[in-house]
Design a protein around this motif. Structure first.
Motif, PDB file in Angstrom:
ATOM      1  N   ALA A 294      -1.256  -7.597  -3.222  1.00  0.00           N
ATOM      2  CA  ALA A 294      -1.666  -6.874  -2.394  1.00  0.00           C
ATOM      3  C   ALA A 294      -3.612  -8.031  -2.042  1.00  0.00           C
ATOM      4  CB  ALA A 294      -1.880  -5.918  -1.686  1.00  0.00           C
TER       5      ALA A 294
ATOM      6  N   ASP B  18      -0.694  -2.548   6.042  1.00  0.00           N
ATOM      7  CA  ASP B  18      -1.926  -2.511   5.803  1.00  0.00           C
ATOM      8  C   ASP B  18      -3.080  -2.660   6.488  1.00  0.00           C
ATOM      9  OD1 ASP B  18      -0.512  -4.612   3.956  1.00  0.00           O
ATOM     10  OD2 ASP B  18       0.180  -6.582   5.288  1.00  0.00           O
TER      11      ASP B  18
ATOM     12  N   ARG C   7       5.828  -4.715   8.227  1.00  0.00           N
ATOM     13  CA  ARG C   7       4.955  -5.269   8.290  1.00  0.00           C
ATOM     14  C   ARG C   7       5.807  -6.343   9.596  1.00  0.00           C
ATOM     15  NH1 ARG C   7       4.596  -7.895   4.186  1.00  0.00           N
ATOM     16  NH2 ARG C   7       3.314  -7.157   3.736  1.00  0.00           N
TER      17      ARG C   7
ATOM     18  N   LYS D 126       0.995  -1.244  -0.213  1.00  0.00           N
ATOM     19  CA  LYS D 126       0.216  -0.451   0.175  1.00  0.00           C
ATOM     20  C   LYS D 126       1.412   1.033   0.270  1.00  0.00           C
ATOM     21  CE  LYS D 126      -3.449  -2.379   2.158  1.00  0.00           C
ATOM     22  NZ  LYS D 126      -4.999  -1.938   3.198  1.00  0.00           N
TER      23      LYS D 126
END
Length: 333
Positions: free
Chosen positions: A204, A19, A56, A2
């Motif tokens: 994604a 995310d 992440r 993103k």
């Protein structure tokens, strides 16, 4: 992955967003802007993907992501073309004014080229100088392309899609008839559009992205009330590969071209015009469609267009009811 652009200068500052949209990592050491990343996608995208993995795993410094701080992911673009992939929407609008729908509309997409030198961020106000202009929202899906060759096939067009997002393609409905009557298309009736806080790579999105369509419900609220719950993957006559190939029929498209789906629109389960959410239907993604159905049913539109102080929210959720692209949330100013 993103991506977003924080407000900074004309073209924003590129960041990778987690995310869950809670955190971001600055991508300036890889690429300063999203447009620059799109210009050199084959080299830049893998580095951005690694940054997303580090974010992440909390392996790098991160900052809180606030959607109010985000510009449009592409604050300005070399090209913005908007299709009308949901022919149901076109058919209803023409029906309300007693105009027949040409058969060509089912195999030759409608498309216009809009202004792209300045877009609104997801939380920016919708500027409106005169309420008599008939301000309307239009909830749509958009894609951003890499370079697309002249005469591209549908398969080539699909391969060129780099990012997916949402837009509120603002329309001034009462200015449209006079402009179209000139035979030269939209200009004043199509002011700046707003885009979702983040754009997302097709990979994604997983199974939600298939066959050149985004298979999720587009959620729309007007003044805090449910207005639209249309399924973006249904009743889409032309997928994005077809739309992009249509735009590239006579010219190449440069990296960073944004292509819109047009207003997301579903027919009722029985095949007729969609019903309002309050009546158990999936509602609408623009006021014009509701006003059209009111005209068909009652002889005249009953719902007004947007006025100053009215609010609009447009978003799409994952299976846990979390926004995928963030939320477009605007007040008419």
């Amino acid at each position: 992955m993103k991506l977003a652009s924080l407000k900074q200068g004309r073209d924003g500052r590129l960041v990778v967003v987690s995310d869950d949209l809670a955190w971001y990592a600055d991508a300036g050491h890889i690429c300063a802007t999203l447009q620059a990343a799109l210009d050199d996608w084959a080299q830049v995208a893998p580095a951005l993907e690694l940054l997303a993995i580090d974010l992440r795993n909390e392996a790098i410094p991160r900052e809180r992501f606030h959607e109010h701080d985000a510009a449009a992911p592409l604050p300005r673009a070399y090209q913005w073309v908007d299709g009308s992939a949901y022919v149901n929407h076109v058919a209803l609008v023409r029906q309300a004014r007693g105009a027949a729908l040409p058969d060509s509309f089912w195999h030759d997409p409608l498309m216009y080229q809009g202004g792209s030198d300045g877009f609104l961020g997801a939380r920016d106000a919708i500027p409106l100088a005169d309420e008599e202009w008939g301000c309307d929202l239009e909830g749509e899906v958009v894609v951003v392309t890499g370079d697309v060759p002249l005469g591209a096939t549908r398969a080539q067009a699909l391969d060129a899609i780099r990012l997916v997002g949402l837009t509120n393609d603002v329309s001034l409905r009462n200015l449209i008839p006079a402009e179209l009557a000139k035979g030269f298309g939209f200009l004043q009736s199509k002011p700046a559009s707003a885009f979702s806080p983040v754009f997302v790579t097709p990979e994604a999105l997983g199974d939600w992205w298939r066959d050149g369509k985004l298979h999720r419900r587009l959620l729309v609220e007007v003044n805090g009330a449910p207005f639209g719950r249309a399924e973006a993957g249904e009743d889409m006559t032309f997928d994005f590969g077809t739309l992009i190939a249509h735009a590239a029929r006579t010219r190449a498209l440069g990296a960073g071209t944004i292509v819109g789906s047009g207003t997301v629109s579903n027919r009722d389960a029985e095949g007729g015009p969609g019903r309002p959410v309050a009546e158990g239907g999936v509602g609408y993604s623009c006021l014009a469609e509701l006003r059209t159905i009111e005209t068909i049913r009652h002889g005249a539109a009953q719902t007004p267009y947007l006025g100053k102080g009215d609010t609009v929210r447009i978003w799409m959720e994952d299976d846990r009811h979390h926004p995928i692209f963030g939320t477009i949330e605007q007040t008419v100013g």
